[in-house]
Design an enzyme around this catalytic site. Structure first.
Site, PDB file in Angstrom:
ATOM      1  N   GLU A  25      -2.592  -4.717  -5.986  1.00 51.79           N
ATOM      2  CA  GLU A  25      -2.512  -3.313  -6.124  1.00 51.79           C
ATOM      3  C   GLU A  25      -1.616  -2.558  -5.198  1.00 51.79           C
ATOM      4  OE1 GLU A  25      -6.928  -1.861  -6.508  1.00 51.79           O
ATOM      5  OE2 GLU A  25      -7.236  -3.898  -5.509  1.00 51.79           O
ATOM      6  N   SER A  43      -9.155  -2.665  -9.001  1.00 52.45           N
ATOM      7  CA  SER A  43      -8.491  -2.167 -10.228  1.00 52.45           C
ATOM      8  C   SER A  43      -8.772  -2.602 -11.432  1.00 52.45           C
ATOM      9  CB  SER A  43      -6.922  -1.982  -9.668  1.00 52.45           C
ATOM     10  OG  SER A  43      -6.702  -1.089  -8.872  1.00 52.45           O
ATOM     11  N   TYR A  71      -4.857   3.760 -14.610  1.00 49.67           N
ATOM     12  CA  TYR A  71      -3.592   4.383 -13.969  1.00 49.67           C
ATOM     13  C   TYR A  71      -2.423   4.963 -14.956  1.00 49.67           C
ATOM     14  CZ  TYR A  71      -5.886   1.886 -10.028  1.00 49.67           C
ATOM     15  OH  TYR A  71      -6.767   1.830  -9.029  1.00 49.67           O
ATOM     16  N   ARG A  90     -16.854   4.815  -3.532  1.00 44.37           N
ATOM     17  CA  ARG A  90     -17.059   5.156  -5.008  1.00 44.37           C
ATOM     18  C   ARG A  90     -17.930   4.016  -5.372  1.00 44.37           C
ATOM     19  NH1 ARG A  90     -12.407   4.319  -7.795  1.00 44.37           N
ATOM     20  NH2 ARG A  90     -13.309   2.639  -9.163  1.00 44.37           N
ATOM     21  N   ASP A 137     -19.674   2.451  -9.104  1.00 42.98           N
ATOM     22  CA  ASP A 137     -19.201   2.447 -10.360  1.00 42.98           C
ATOM     23  C   ASP A 137     -20.432   1.686 -11.069  1.00 42.98           C
ATOM     24  OD1 ASP A 137     -16.743   3.287  -9.991  1.00 42.98           O
ATOM     25  OD2 ASP A 137     -15.758   1.797 -10.082  1.00 42.98           O
ATOM     26  N   GLU A 189     -20.219  -2.148  -8.985  1.00 45.85           N
ATOM     27  CA  GLU A 189     -19.437  -2.238  -7.648  1.00 45.85           C
ATOM     28  C   GLU A 189     -19.563  -1.208  -6.856  1.00 45.85           C
ATOM     29  OE1 GLU A 189     -15.232  -3.060  -8.018  1.00 45.85           O
ATOM     30  OE2 GLU A 189     -15.111  -2.265 -10.145  1.00 45.85           O
ATOM     31  N   ASN A 213     -16.419   0.644  -4.418  1.00 47.02           N
ATOM     32  CA  ASN A 213     -15.006   0.645  -3.853  1.00 47.02           C
ATOM     33  C   ASN A 213     -15.047   1.266  -2.518  1.00 47.02           C
ATOM     34  OD1 ASN A 213     -13.146  -0.234  -6.445  1.00 47.02           O
ATOM     35  ND2 ASN A 213     -15.032   0.830  -6.959  1.00 47.02           N
ATOM     36  N   GLY A 262      -8.626   4.238  -4.937  1.00 45.38           N
ATOM     37  CA  GLY A 262      -7.591   5.371  -5.202  1.00 45.38           C
ATOM     38  C   GLY A 262      -7.497   6.652  -5.030  1.00 45.38           C
TER      39      GLY A 262
END
Length: 303
Positions: free
Chosen positions: A13, A137, A207, A246, A248, A260, A262, A266
């Site tokens: 990443e 990612s 992205y 974050r 998800d 998950e 994070n 990002g």
């Protein structure tokens, strides 16, 4: 306040981290902070002592080393303050299998199994999801509809990661819940629903501008919104996460399925957390300052 901005890194990443870092750098400039950028590469440990001269490390290293607890453990050992979760929480959350085992009695998780050797057919039937234990990612993630697709996914991931997770596929709405820590406690930002134009919210969809439609706030009724926010915050707090992050998951038939956490999400121009923050009335510069200040909330170096 002197800020050391860590970006780049040695994970897959790296390019995303550089994009996040460049955006954070511009925000720090506008905010008037004194900062130094460290492009973290394989020889970084030779210069890590330099960080002792800074008041705080702003960590935007995504993936291995920067997000898996390794960097955090080094900074703890050196007594250096940093943004985000501590070493233990980072380690747990980066390892999806460890996360699932840790939170299985706290949130609803799609059925999963770890496999360490080649299999010809999915032990959970089809469709199913194949993904690495430790990666970010959506790298290495496959949705499989047949033995042929399953075998391809296993052949791709096993040699590289040594261990993969096979998980039940839950059809539903992809949602992400961003959380900030402030002086008032944890703030849950508006829920973001992701509608990728690809099969799912993969690396390209994440992205590449225009590849995913952001629905903010997610169209949920009050009880559904409360459920999603409560489950996301419960997972975040139970895992011991701090600063920002974050969560998800998939919303399906009135239930929120956790996927998950994070711990270093990002911060690029297409990233989820900045979008949710903006929907909550927080511009990017303010978001960067909130994250920066969250490193000081305990009043001492985290350990």
């Amino acid at each position: 306040m002197r800020v050391a901005l860590l970006m780049g890194g040695v994970s897959r990443e790296r390019e995303i981290s550089l994009r996040s870092g460049e955006r954070v750098k511009k925000a720090l400039e506008k905010l008037g902070y004194e900062y130094t950028v460290f492009d973290v590469k394989e020889d970084f440990l030779k210069e890590v002592d330099q960080l002792k001269s800074f008041d705080v490390v702003f960590n935007v290293l995504h993936g291995t080393f920067g997000e898996d607890g390794t960097l955090q453990a080094i900074l703890d050992f050196l007594g250096i303050r940093y943004t985000g979760s501590d070493a233990f929480s980072s380690m747990i959350c980066f390892d999806k299998l460890a996360t699932y085992r840790f939170l299985k009695d706290i949130v609803e998780i799609p059925d999963f199994i770890e496999i360490r050797e080649f299999m010809e057919t999915s032990p959970l039937g089809y469709p199913c999801v194949v993904k690495p234990r430790r990666e970010g990612s959506s790298i290495g993630v496959f949705i499989c509809e047949s033995d042929e697709e399953f075998q391809h996914a296993i052949k791709e991931d096993l040699p590289q990661y040594g261990s993969v997770i096979v998980q039940e596929y839950i059809p539903g709405r992809e949602m992400t819940v961003s959380i900030l820590e402030t002086e008032k406690g944890f703030e849950v930002l508006p829920i973001l629903e992701l509608r990728p134009k690809r099969r799912f919210y993969d690396y390209v969809a994440k992205y590449t501008k225009g590849e995913t439609e952001f629905i903010l706030p997610a169209p949920l009724n009050p009880s559904e919104e409360r459920l999603v926010k409560e489950m996301a915050l419960k997972a975040f707090v139970e895992a011991g996460c701090r600063g920002f992050g974050r969560v998800d998951g998939i919303f399906s038939d009135g239930r929120f399925y956790f996927l998950e956490i994070n711990t270093v999400p990002g911060l690029t121009e297409t990233s989820d957390l900045p979008a949710s923050a903006k929907a909550g009335g927080i511009e990017f510069e303010e978001l960067v300052e909130i994250i920066l200040k969250s490193a000081f909330l305990k009043g001492e170096v985290r350990a």
